[in-house]
Design a protein around this motif. Structure first.
Motif, PDB file in Angstrom:
ATOM      1  N   ASP A 175     -21.279 -43.403  56.834  1.00 18.72           N
ATOM      2  CA  ASP A 175     -21.193 -42.862  55.482  1.00 18.72           C
ATOM      3  C   ASP A 175     -19.882 -43.217  54.783  1.00 18.72           C
ATOM      4  N   PHE A 176     -19.022 -43.997  55.436  1.00 17.32           N
ATOM      5  CA  PHE A 176     -17.782 -44.417  54.779  1.00 17.32           C
ATOM      6  C   PHE A 176     -18.145 -45.337  53.609  1.00 17.32           C
ATOM      7  N   PRO A 177     -17.661 -45.047  52.400  1.00 15.64           N
ATOM      8  CA  PRO A 177     -18.158 -45.754  51.218  1.00 15.64           C
ATOM      9  C   PRO A 177     -17.611 -47.167  51.018  1.00 15.64           C
ATOM     10  N   TYR A 178     -16.857 -47.669  51.984  1.00 15.20           N
ATOM     11  CA  TYR A 178     -16.306 -49.016  51.889  1.00 15.20           C
ATOM     12  C   TYR A 178     -16.514 -49.745  53.215  1.00 15.20           C
ATOM     13  N   VAL A 179     -16.300 -51.044  53.206  1.00 12.06           N
ATOM     14  CA  VAL A 179     -16.264 -51.804  54.449  1.00 12.06           C
ATOM     15  C   VAL A 179     -14.856 -51.640  55.033  1.00 12.06           C
ATOM     16  N   LEU A 180     -14.779 -51.012  56.197  1.00 14.32           N
ATOM     17  CA  LEU A 180     -13.473 -50.786  56.814  1.00 14.32           C
ATOM     18  C   LEU A 180     -12.901 -52.106  57.317  1.00 14.32           C
ATOM     19  N   ASP A 181     -11.715 -52.441  56.870  1.00 13.73           N
ATOM     20  CA  ASP A 181     -11.064 -53.699  57.215  1.00 13.73           C
ATOM     21  C   ASP A 181      -9.849 -53.405  58.091  1.00 13.73           C
ATOM     22  N   VAL A 182     -10.023 -53.499  59.408  1.00 13.78           N
ATOM     23  CA  VAL A 182      -8.944 -53.196  60.341  1.00 13.78           C
ATOM     24  C   VAL A 182      -7.772 -54.166  60.157  1.00 13.78           C
ATOM     25  N   GLU A 183      -8.090 -55.438  59.927  1.00 12.16           N
ATOM     26  CA  GLU A 183      -7.012 -56.413  59.736  1.00 12.16           C
ATOM     27  C   GLU A 183      -6.164 -56.056  58.522  1.00 12.16           C
ATOM     28  N   HIS A 184      -6.797 -55.543  57.491  1.00 12.27           N
ATOM     29  CA  HIS A 184      -6.052 -55.095  56.322  1.00 12.27           C
ATOM     30  C   HIS A 184      -5.132 -53.944  56.683  1.00 12.27           C
ATOM     31  N   CYS A 227       0.649 -46.493  50.257  1.00  7.76           N
ATOM     32  CA  CYS A 227      -0.190 -45.820  49.262  1.00  7.76           C
ATOM     33  C   CYS A 227      -0.763 -46.815  48.255  1.00  7.76           C
ATOM     34  N   ALA A 228       0.043 -47.796  47.836  1.00  8.83           N
ATOM     35  CA  ALA A 228      -0.443 -48.787  46.875  1.00  8.83           C
ATOM     36  C   ALA A 228      -1.562 -49.623  47.482  1.00  8.83           C
ATOM     37  N   ALA A 229      -1.374 -50.036  48.742  1.00  9.96           N
ATOM     38  CA  ALA A 229      -2.374 -50.887  49.394  1.00  9.96           C
ATOM     39  C   ALA A 229      -3.673 -50.136  49.642  1.00  9.96           C
ATOM     40  N   LEU A 230      -3.590 -48.887  50.089  1.00 10.26           N
ATOM     41  CA  LEU A 230      -4.804 -48.117  50.366  1.00 10.26           C
ATOM     42  C   LEU A 230      -5.529 -47.748  49.079  1.00 10.26           C
ATOM     43  N   ALA A 231      -4.768 -47.392  48.044  1.00  7.86           N
ATOM     44  CA  ALA A 231      -5.393 -47.033  46.765  1.00  7.86           C
ATOM     45  C   ALA A 231      -6.095 -48.232  46.142  1.00  7.86           C
ATOM     46  N   ASP A 232      -5.561 -49.424  46.364  1.00 10.46           N
ATOM     47  CA  ASP A 232      -6.174 -50.629  45.831  1.00 10.46           C
ATOM     48  C   ASP A 232      -7.451 -51.002  46.583  1.00 10.46           C
ATOM     49  N   TYR A 287      -9.199 -48.944  48.829  1.00  6.74           N
ATOM     50  CA  TYR A 287     -10.136 -47.821  48.994  1.00  6.74           C
ATOM     51  C   TYR A 287      -9.845 -46.771  47.916  1.00  6.74           C
ATOM     52  N   PRO A 288     -10.105 -47.070  46.663  1.00  7.43           N
ATOM     53  CA  PRO A 288      -9.639 -46.228  45.555  1.00  7.43           C
ATOM     54  C   PRO A 288     -10.178 -44.799  45.531  1.00  7.43           C
ATOM     55  N   ASP A 289     -11.310 -44.546  46.163  1.00  2.00           N
ATOM     56  CA  ASP A 289     -11.886 -43.203  46.105  1.00  2.00           C
ATOM     57  C   ASP A 289     -11.531 -42.332  47.319  1.00  2.00           C
ATOM     58  N   ILE A 290     -10.711 -42.859  48.215  1.00  2.00           N
ATOM     59  CA  ILE A 290     -10.327 -42.082  49.406  1.00  2.00           C
ATOM     60  C   ILE A 290      -8.965 -41.452  49.167  1.00  2.00           C
ATOM     61  N   PRO A 291      -8.875 -40.122  49.129  1.00  2.00           N
ATOM     62  CA  PRO A 291      -7.585 -39.463  48.863  1.00  2.00           C
ATOM     63  C   PRO A 291      -6.578 -39.711  49.982  1.00  2.00           C
ATOM     64  N   ILE A 292      -5.317 -39.670  49.614  1.00  2.00           N
ATOM     65  CA  ILE A 292      -4.228 -39.948  50.547  1.00  2.00           C
ATOM     66  C   ILE A 292      -3.383 -38.696  50.726  1.00  2.00           C
ATOM     67  N   VAL A 293      -3.213 -38.279  51.959  1.00  5.18           N
ATOM     68  CA  VAL A 293      -2.298 -37.193  52.311  1.00  5.18           C
ATOM     69  C   VAL A 293      -1.134 -37.826  53.061  1.00  5.18           C
TER      70      VAL A 293
END
Length: 271
Positions: free
Chosen positions: A3-12, A59-64, A66-72
């Motif tokens: 159900d993760f709304p993106y393709v998880l990119d481990v290398e990223h 934060c910049a890389a994750l927001a770019d 995976y924009p809909d995943i909140p960051i804590v």
């Protein structure tokens, strides 16, 4: 994680963690510590330019990506539980775990990036800036270390099997946190050996079979353990709750009774 709304990119994620590590080392390499921008936060814990630069990178890389995943993050404005409780997925970040070790220039600090599903960590990346080694794991996919000093290839991690009654177990302990409860816990082991370390490096020692146990009987923030939790789980180990404690370290539960329950540490909690 279907159900993760993106393709998880481990290398990223590995690249993001390493970029954060590079940002930390840029500050670490400054000879004059006055340039580190050391300040005290409201809880009197230190923060430096390295913490903030690494946090900005992550934060910049994750927001770019995976924009809909909140960051804590430890270095971001705290999000109230009334909002967090509805998170399906969230990032849990400690851009510089071990700021005090960083300031002491002993090399024992790390970058932690974890993906939380509900209250369970499902992806974890732990980056060691001083060595370049990256520990990463995805739920159900195993745990690995990638070390540029050893070919920079993924090596599978598997924790040691042992019994608490074994003699000579290696126990890794914090450089800064001890308590009567921790001393009581340690007294149950026969002729143990000890490794003293700071930050999430303690968990990497267990994942790499250099230690068996890490007892923590003191207040702990979620971003200190979320990323290494996935690494330990996927390497065949476990991280269990030893009971609740107050912010000053006073135990609110009996640690022995809490451990008997065998309950894993959970995340995105109210407190």
């Amino acid at each position: 994680m279907e159900d993760f709304p993106y393709v998880l990119d481990v290398e990223h994620l590995v690249g993001v963690a390493r970029a954060a590590g590079n940002a930390i080392m840029e500050v670490y390499g400054l000879e004059d510590q006055k340039e580190w921008g050391v300040q005290a936060k409201s809880d009197e814990s230190p923060v430096t330019k390295a913490d903030l630069k690494a946090n900005a990178v992550i934060c910049a890389a994750l927001a770019d990506k995976y924009p809909d995943i909140p960051i804590v993050s430890e270095e971001n404005k705290k999000v109230p539980y009334s909002e967090r409780k509805d998170y399906t997925y969230s990032w849990n970040i400690d851009p510089l775990d071990g700021t005090k070790e960083f300031i002491k220039r002993n090399g024992q600090f790390a970058t932690n990036i974890a993906l939380i599903r509900g209250q369970e960590p499902v992806v974890g990346v732990v980056q060691i800036p001083t060595t370049g080694a990256t520990y990463w794991a995805v739920k159900g996919k195993g745990a690995y270390v990638r070390n540029p000093q050893k070919g920079d290839v993924d090596v599978r991690l598997e924790c040691k099997e042992f019994s608490d009654s074994d003699e000579g177990l290696t126990i890794v302990t914090s450089r800064r946190h001890t308590s009567a409860a921790a001393e009581e816990f340690l007294s149950h082991y026969t002729n143990p050996k000890f490794i003293q370390m700071g930050s999430s490096l303690k968990f990497t020692k267990i994942a790499e079979n250099e230690a068996h146990i890490y007892p923590r009987m003191a207040p702990t923030c979620e971003w200190d353990t979320a990323a290494p939790h996935v690494v330990i789980n996927e390497a065949g180990g476990e991280i269990l709750q030893a009971g609740l404690c107050a912010s000053d370290g006073t135990l609110l539960e009996n640690w022995e009774e809490a451990l008997k329950k065998g309950e894993p540490v959970v995340y995105n909690k109210e407190n």
